[in-house]
Design an enzyme around this catalytic site. Structure first.
Site, mmCIF file in Angstrom:
data_model
loop_
_atom_site.group_PDB
_atom_site.id
_atom_site.type_symbol
_atom_site.label_atom_id
_atom_site.label_comp_id
_atom_site.label_asym_id
_atom_site.label_seq_id
_atom_site.Cartn_x
_atom_site.Cartn_y
_atom_site.Cartn_z
ATOM 1 N N ASP A 24 -5.320 25.620 -12.916
ATOM 2 C CA ASP A 24 -5.019 26.805 -13.711
ATOM 3 C C ASP A 24 -6.252 27.263 -14.491
ATOM 4 O O ASP A 24 -7.096 26.452 -14.865
ATOM 5 C CB ASP A 24 -3.882 26.476 -14.685
ATOM 6 C CG ASP A 24 -3.254 27.715 -15.279
ATOM 7 O OD1 ASP A 24 -3.427 28.810 -14.714
ATOM 8 O OD2 ASP A 24 -2.596 27.590 -16.331
ATOM 9 N N ASN A 26 -8.265 30.190 -13.598
ATOM 10 C CA ASN A 26 -9.260 30.996 -12.886
ATOM 11 C C ASN A 26 -9.375 32.413 -13.461
ATOM 12 O O ASN A 26 -10.480 32.927 -13.661
ATOM 13 C CB ASN A 26 -8.912 31.097 -11.399
ATOM 14 C CG ASN A 26 -9.054 29.778 -10.674
ATOM 15 O OD1 ASN A 26 -9.797 28.909 -11.092
ATOM 16 N ND2 ASN A 26 -8.337 29.637 -9.572
ATOM 17 N N TRP A 29 -10.976 32.445 -16.916
ATOM 18 C CA TRP A 29 -12.404 32.139 -16.778
ATOM 19 C C TRP A 29 -13.176 33.407 -16.411
ATOM 20 O O TRP A 29 -14.250 33.677 -16.952
ATOM 21 C CB TRP A 29 -12.580 31.067 -15.712
ATOM 22 C CG TRP A 29 -13.968 30.560 -15.518
ATOM 23 C CD1 TRP A 29 -14.578 29.523 -16.174
ATOM 24 C CD2 TRP A 29 -14.936 31.048 -14.568
ATOM 25 N NE1 TRP A 29 -15.857 29.331 -15.706
ATOM 26 C CE2 TRP A 29 -16.105 30.260 -14.710
ATOM 27 C CE3 TRP A 29 -14.921 32.064 -13.612
ATOM 28 C CZ2 TRP A 29 -17.243 30.461 -13.934
ATOM 29 C CZ3 TRP A 29 -16.059 32.278 -12.848
ATOM 30 C CH2 TRP A 29 -17.204 31.488 -13.013
ATOM 31 N N SER A 69 1.862 29.513 -5.847
ATOM 32 C CA SER A 69 3.270 29.174 -6.028
ATOM 33 C C SER A 69 4.178 30.269 -5.499
ATOM 34 O O SER A 69 3.751 31.413 -5.276
ATOM 35 C CB SER A 69 3.567 28.938 -7.513
ATOM 36 O OG SER A 69 3.671 30.164 -8.201
ATOM 37 N N GLU A 71 6.210 31.751 -7.203
ATOM 38 C CA GLU A 71 6.284 32.750 -8.271
ATOM 39 C C GLU A 71 5.048 33.659 -8.312
ATOM 40 O O GLU A 71 5.079 34.724 -8.937
ATOM 41 C CB GLU A 71 6.456 32.058 -9.631
ATOM 42 C CG GLU A 71 7.815 31.416 -9.846
ATOM 43 C CD GLU A 71 7.942 30.068 -9.151
ATOM 44 O OE1 GLU A 71 6.898 29.444 -8.857
ATOM 45 O OE2 GLU A 71 9.087 29.647 -8.890
ATOM 46 N N ASN A 72 3.964 33.241 -7.661
ATOM 47 C CA ASN A 72 2.728 34.029 -7.724
ATOM 48 C C ASN A 72 2.820 35.363 -6.994
ATOM 49 O O ASN A 72 1.948 36.227 -7.169
ATOM 50 C CB ASN A 72 1.547 33.226 -7.167
ATOM 51 C CG ASN A 72 1.088 32.120 -8.088
ATOM 52 O OD1 ASN A 72 0.475 31.143 -7.659
ATOM 53 N ND2 ASN A 72 1.374 32.247 -9.387
ATOM 54 N N ARG A 75 2.496 38.628 -9.042
ATOM 55 C CA ARG A 75 1.233 39.179 -9.521
ATOM 56 C C ARG A 75 0.954 40.519 -8.832
ATOM 57 O O ARG A 75 1.664 40.916 -7.909
ATOM 58 C CB ARG A 75 0.103 38.190 -9.260
ATOM 59 C CG ARG A 75 0.288 36.870 -10.019
ATOM 60 C CD ARG A 75 -0.888 35.949 -9.866
ATOM 61 N NE ARG A 75 -0.696 34.722 -10.646
ATOM 62 C CZ ARG A 75 -1.612 33.773 -10.782
ATOM 63 N NH1 ARG A 75 -2.805 33.914 -10.205
ATOM 64 N NH2 ARG A 75 -1.359 32.708 -11.510
ATOM 65 N N ARG A 198 2.783 22.727 -19.267
ATOM 66 C CA ARG A 198 4.027 22.812 -18.501
ATOM 67 C C ARG A 198 3.717 22.458 -17.044
ATOM 68 O O ARG A 198 2.570 22.523 -16.619
ATOM 69 C CB ARG A 198 4.648 24.208 -18.599
ATOM 70 C CG ARG A 198 3.752 25.334 -18.134
ATOM 71 C CD ARG A 198 4.438 26.699 -18.281
ATOM 72 N NE ARG A 198 3.574 27.771 -17.842
ATOM 73 C CZ ARG A 198 2.701 28.402 -18.611
ATOM 74 N NH1 ARG A 198 2.570 28.037 -19.877
ATOM 75 N NH2 ARG A 198 1.954 29.380 -18.133
#
Length: 246
Positions: A24, A26, A29, A69, A71-72, A75, A198
């Protein structure tokens, strides 16, 4: 410099045999550097090679990384499309290197939503590295722990319905045989970078007794040295698996 630990030995200096990482940070950053989020994802992909190559030195035989994931998909379309392109480029670029370094690659997750070209590359990489055994790299792509358990339960229920499995014989040892990770040992250590505390639907069943490390480092800044320090710290933990120390 000391000799590298033998990754075949799961107990070398108390090192974890199987490490799983939620990569996690990226996007943050990249944002900190005034760059688009995809710039951070490209930097994160480069970090993967360093950590994979470090595994034998720390006695890590199995490495599982959370790449994308279920869930991604929420995005932006631009980011998702960019990630899919990145995955294809990563596989094409790294295939020869992974094969020559003795890394066996497996993918877990539901491939239904992935495009045909990506699936073809995934199959090719798995086949090209199938006989390697130096490091076992598992890439979770379109993966979610609840989704995995649901799919496993469907397959189990089908076997019961078709008479291949007696429902009276179903216990906690049965379901793991239907999970995506059925050929892998459960993770000993789960690391999450970026300061979030989490587990984000990652290896829910498999991590029941894993040790967790939540660290502030953003994934593109995660170094071999920090990885080694976390593996060494794991060796100092008392693992009782629900029992009481004698």
């Amino acid at each position: 410099m000391t000799a590298a630990a033998d990754p075949q030995d799961a107990t070398v200096e108390g090192c974890p045999r199987h490490v799983a990482i939620i990569m996690d940070g990226n996007g943050r950053w990249a944002t900190q550097r005034g760059r688009p989020r995809l710039f951070g994802h490209h930097a994160g992909a480069k970090r993967v090679r360093e950590i994979v190559e470090a595994c034998p030195d720390f006695g890590v035989k199995y490495l599982t990384i959370f790449a994308f994931s279920t869930e991604n998909w929420k995005r932006t379309q631009v980011e998702v499309a960019g990630l899919m392109t990145l995955f294809r480029r990563y596989i094409s670029k790294e295939m020869r290197h992974l094969r020559e370094r003795g890394v066996r690659v497996r993918f877990i997750g539901d491939r239904v939503r992935l495009d045909d070209k990506l699936i073809k590359l995934m199959n090719e990489l798995e086949e090209a590295t199938a006989h390697n055994d130096h490091v076992n790299l598992t890439i979770a792509l379109n993966y979610g722990g609840r989704d995995e358990v649901a799919r496993a339960t469907q397959r189990l229920a089908q076997d019961v319905a078709e008479g291949r499995l007696n429902p009276d014989n179903v216990d906690e040892e049965t379901l793991p045989k239907y999970l995506d990770t059925y050929v892998l040992p459960d993770p000993d250590l789960v690391i999450r970078t970026s300061g979030e505390a989490r587990i984000s639907n990652f290896l829910l069943w498999q991590s029941a007794y894993a040790e967790y490390e939540f660290i502030d480092t953003l994934w593109p800044d995660f170094t071999r040295a920090e990885f080694g320090a976390l593996c060494a710290s794991y060796g100092g933990r008392e693992r009782r698996f629900g029992a009481v120390k004698a």
